[in-house]
Design a protein around this motif. Structure first.
Motif, PDB file in Angstrom:
ATOM      1  N   PRO A 263      10.830  -7.236   2.357  1.00  0.00           N
ATOM      2  CA  PRO A 263       9.673  -7.968   1.818  1.00  0.00           C
ATOM      3  C   PRO A 263       8.590  -8.122   2.879  1.00  0.00           C
ATOM      4  N   GLN A 264       7.334  -7.983   2.453  1.00  0.00           N
ATOM      5  CA  GLN A 264       6.220  -8.021   3.383  1.00  0.00           C
ATOM      6  C   GLN A 264       5.458  -9.343   3.367  1.00  0.00           C
ATOM      7  N   HIS A 265       5.435 -10.024   2.228  1.00  0.00           N
ATOM      8  CA  HIS A 265       4.692 -11.282   2.137  1.00  0.00           C
ATOM      9  C   HIS A 265       5.605 -12.448   2.504  1.00  0.00           C
ATOM     10  N   PRO A 266       5.127 -13.428   3.262  1.00  0.00           N
ATOM     11  CA  PRO A 266       5.974 -14.581   3.628  1.00  0.00           C
ATOM     12  C   PRO A 266       6.546 -15.320   2.425  1.00  0.00           C
ATOM     13  N   TYR A 267       5.799 -15.376   1.339  1.00  0.00           N
ATOM     14  CA  TYR A 267       6.302 -16.063   0.145  1.00  0.00           C
ATOM     15  C   TYR A 267       7.470 -15.290  -0.468  1.00  0.00           C
ATOM     16  N   THR A 268       7.352 -13.971  -0.518  1.00  0.00           N
ATOM     17  CA  THR A 268       8.457 -13.156  -1.031  1.00  0.00           C
ATOM     18  C   THR A 268       9.701 -13.323  -0.174  1.00  0.00           C
ATOM     19  N   ARG A 269       9.522 -13.346   1.150  1.00  0.00           N
ATOM     20  CA  ARG A 269      10.660 -13.541   2.053  1.00  0.00           C
ATOM     21  C   ARG A 269      11.335 -14.882   1.798  1.00  0.00           C
ATOM     22  N   ARG A 319      -7.325 -19.322   6.329  1.00  0.00           N
ATOM     23  CA  ARG A 319      -7.909 -20.532   5.763  1.00  0.00           C
ATOM     24  C   ARG A 319      -9.321 -20.312   5.216  1.00  0.00           C
ATOM     25  N   THR A 320      -9.915 -19.181   5.545  1.00  0.00           N
ATOM     26  CA  THR A 320     -11.307 -18.935   5.153  1.00  0.00           C
ATOM     27  C   THR A 320     -11.500 -17.712   4.277  1.00  0.00           C
ATOM     28  N   GLU A 321     -10.617 -16.723   4.365  1.00  0.00           N
ATOM     29  CA  GLU A 321     -10.808 -15.456   3.652  1.00  0.00           C
ATOM     30  C   GLU A 321      -9.609 -15.163   2.769  1.00  0.00           C
ATOM     31  N   ARG A 322      -9.857 -14.968   1.477  1.00  0.00           N
ATOM     32  CA  ARG A 322      -8.765 -14.682   0.548  1.00  0.00           C
ATOM     33  C   ARG A 322      -8.388 -13.210   0.644  1.00  0.00           C
ATOM     34  N   PRO A 323      -7.124 -12.884   0.919  1.00  0.00           N
ATOM     35  CA  PRO A 323      -6.719 -11.485   1.069  1.00  0.00           C
ATOM     36  C   PRO A 323      -6.613 -10.784  -0.279  1.00  0.00           C
ATOM     37  N   ALA A 324      -7.022  -9.521  -0.303  1.00  0.00           N
ATOM     38  CA  ALA A 324      -6.866  -8.699  -1.495  1.00  0.00           C
ATOM     39  C   ALA A 324      -5.569  -7.905  -1.402  1.00  0.00           C
ATOM     40  N   LEU A 325      -5.107  -7.411  -2.539  1.00  0.00           N
ATOM     41  CA  LEU A 325      -3.924  -6.554  -2.537  1.00  0.00           C
ATOM     42  C   LEU A 325      -4.258  -5.246  -1.830  1.00  0.00           C
ATOM     43  N   ARG A 326      -3.505  -4.959  -0.766  1.00  0.00           N
ATOM     44  CA  ARG A 326      -3.727  -3.737   0.001  1.00  0.00           C
ATOM     45  C   ARG A 326      -2.392  -3.020   0.197  1.00  0.00           C
ATOM     46  N   PRO A 327      -2.418  -1.672   0.320  1.00  0.00           N
ATOM     47  CA  PRO A 327      -1.172  -0.934   0.572  1.00  0.00           C
ATOM     48  C   PRO A 327      -0.530  -1.365   1.883  1.00  0.00           C
ATOM     49  N   ALA A 328       0.785  -1.584   1.852  1.00  0.00           N
ATOM     50  CA  ALA A 328       1.551  -1.939   3.054  1.00  0.00           C
ATOM     51  C   ALA A 328       3.010  -1.628   2.804  1.00  0.00           C
ATOM     52  N   ALA A 329       3.574  -0.688   3.586  1.00  0.00           N
ATOM     53  CA  ALA A 329       5.001  -0.357   3.508  1.00  0.00           C
ATOM     54  C   ALA A 329       5.433  -0.007   2.082  1.00  0.00           C
ATOM     55  N   SER A 330       4.777   0.970   1.490  1.00  0.00           N
ATOM     56  CA  SER A 330       5.119   1.538   0.176  1.00  0.00           C
ATOM     57  C   SER A 330       4.922   0.565  -0.984  1.00  0.00           C
ATOM     58  N   ARG A 331       4.107  -0.468  -0.788  1.00  0.00           N
ATOM     59  CA  ARG A 331       3.757  -1.335  -1.909  1.00  0.00           C
ATOM     60  C   ARG A 331       2.421  -1.990  -1.607  1.00  0.00           C
ATOM     61  N   ALA A 334      -0.884  -8.911  -0.696  1.00  0.00           N
ATOM     62  CA  ALA A 334      -2.077  -9.715  -0.476  1.00  0.00           C
ATOM     63  C   ALA A 334      -1.806 -10.677   0.684  1.00  0.00           C
ATOM     64  N   CYS A 335      -1.890 -10.150   1.892  1.00  0.00           N
ATOM     65  CA  CYS A 335      -1.611 -10.956   3.083  1.00  0.00           C
ATOM     66  C   CYS A 335      -2.372 -10.357   4.268  1.00  0.00           C
ATOM     67  N   HIS A 336      -2.951 -11.229   5.085  1.00  0.00           N
ATOM     68  CA  HIS A 336      -3.649 -10.756   6.299  1.00  0.00           C
ATOM     69  C   HIS A 336      -2.675 -10.250   7.358  1.00  0.00           C
ATOM     70  N   PHE A 337      -1.434 -10.782   7.342  1.00  0.00           N
ATOM     71  CA  PHE A 337      -0.457 -10.415   8.354  1.00  0.00           C
ATOM     72  C   PHE A 337       0.882 -10.098   7.697  1.00  0.00           C
ATOM     73  N   PRO A 338       0.962  -8.984   6.951  1.00  0.00           N
ATOM     74  CA  PRO A 338       2.201  -8.660   6.249  1.00  0.00           C
ATOM     75  C   PRO A 338       3.298  -8.234   7.208  1.00  0.00           C
ATOM     76  N   GLY A 339       4.537  -8.253   6.739  1.00  0.00           N
ATOM     77  CA  GLY A 339       5.675  -7.833   7.547  1.00  0.00           C
ATOM     78  C   GLY A 339       6.260  -8.960   8.347  1.00  0.00           C
ATOM     79  N   ASP A 340       7.089  -8.605   9.320  1.00  0.00           N
ATOM     80  CA  ASP A 340       7.769  -9.602  10.140  1.00  0.00           C
ATOM     81  C   ASP A 340       6.848 -10.221  11.192  1.00  0.00           C
TER      82      ASP A 340
END
Length: 340
Positions: A263-269, A319-331, A334-340
């Motif tokens: 999982p790449q998003h902290p919420y998914t983790r 806190r200021t910029e809403r992330p858009a859905l972007r490709p990251a690790a085959s999916r 919506a996170c500025h800092f995806p992954g571990d």
């Protein structure tokens, strides 16, 4: 009695996959107006769904998961037009159905059906099983005799006893009542079924039976599912792709295997860390991610990334910029800092 408008179809009718997505959802939003207070003022509007987009291929299952109140069920109801979207589009088999009139939508409803969460409350207690299952067919112009025969076929297909066709919903258990709801959804031979938490109100042993039934029906009839649930173990069992929702938005979507394994998003983790493991030793060894605080209100979402008040990785940009859905690790994430 007049003849049916269309020839009765057989129960099992596999379909060839279409060339493009069966369902394509783009920027779907739903805003509920605020309620009036005792002083006569209106409270803030609630943005229950905020720009949801995804594709679903014919014969596949998309799992839609997230906490209660994240907008999963609202999204499902908009897909079948039980709720009118505030904006966005729902394209089914190449045709935008989000703005069709009710008369233009009626012939298409046979291809999109829904299974509801509470099996008993979704069935009319004053109608027999025969009438409950055959009602969609009568609306589509079938004769009463053909509709009753079709209802008996569907009862047998879903594991019910056809001889019980004249019984009432209160005479069935919760699992049997949900089978009736599934049979009703299959009456018009749909191509897409929206399953809104179809097993959450059932016992665990019955849940497995209903999940296995839906998997078998998908294989036999070539169905596509949007499977809405909060139980990630059930979603893992039935889905090809998984979309994780938080506060009305999809924060991660991708192939089931890669999403569960990495999982790449902290919420998914955090969600996956809460799923019990069958191995007690592995359960004791793994790290449990506990989110602090409660989800923000959709009537007053925080600026920037909606997850940042609870995110252990949040930084100033979150806190200021809403992330858009972007490709990251085959999916897509919506996170500025995806992954571990």
């Amino acid at each position: 009695m007049t003849a049916p408008a269309t020839r009765p179809q057989t129960v099992a009718e596999p379909r060839e996959p279409s060339s493009g997505p069966l369902l394509s959802v783009r920027d779907l939003t739903m805003t509920f107006p605020g309620k009036r207070t005792l002083t006569g003022r209106r409270s803030a509007p609630v943005r229950a769904v905020d720009g949801v987009s995804f594709d679903l291929e014919a014969g596949q299952t998309l799992g839609l998961v997230g906490e209660s109140g994240c907008g999963k069920s609202t999204t499902g109801r908009m897909l079948v037009r039980l709720l009118e979207p505030t904006s966005g589009s729902v394209v089914f088999d190449g045709r935008d159905i989000s703005r069709l009139s009710q008369s233009a939508l009626r012939p298409l409803r046979r291809n999109i059906q829904m299974v509801f969460q509470d099996p008993h409350s979704s069935l009319n207690p004053r109608q027999t099983v025969s009438r409950i299952i055959s009602d969609p067919l009568l609306v589509q112009g079938w004769s009463a005799a053909d509709a009753r025969r079709r209802a008996a076929e569907l009862m047998e297909l879903t594991g019910l006893i056809p001889e019980h066709i004249d019984r009432y919903p209160h005479e069935f258990s919760g699992g049997q009542a949900q089978r009736i709801g599934i049979a009703r959804s299959l009456a018009t031979s749909p191509r897409l079924v929206i399953a809104d938490e179809p097993v959450s109100a059932l016992d665990v042993s019955v849940q497995a039976q209903i999940v296995n039934l839906m998997e078998r029906l998908r294989a036999e009839l070539g169905l596509a599912y949007v499977f809405i649930a909060h139980d990630l173990s059930v979603v893992k069992r039935v889905s090809d792709r998984v979309a994780v929702m938080y506060l009305g938005r999809i924060v991660e979507i991708g192939d089931k295997r890669s999403l569960y394994e990495n999982p790449q998003h902290p919420y998914t983790r955090a969600l996956l860390s809460a799923v019990p493991l069958p191995d007690p030793a592995a359960e004791r060894r793994r790290e449990r991610i506990v989110l602090l605080g409660d989800p923000p209100s959709p009537a007053a979402p925080p600026p920037g990334c909606s997850f940042h008040p609870r995110c252990p990785k949040a930084q100033e940009v979150c806190r200021t910029e809403r992330p858009a859905l972007r490709p990251a690790a085959s999916r897509e994430v919506a996170c500025h800092f995806p992954g571990d």
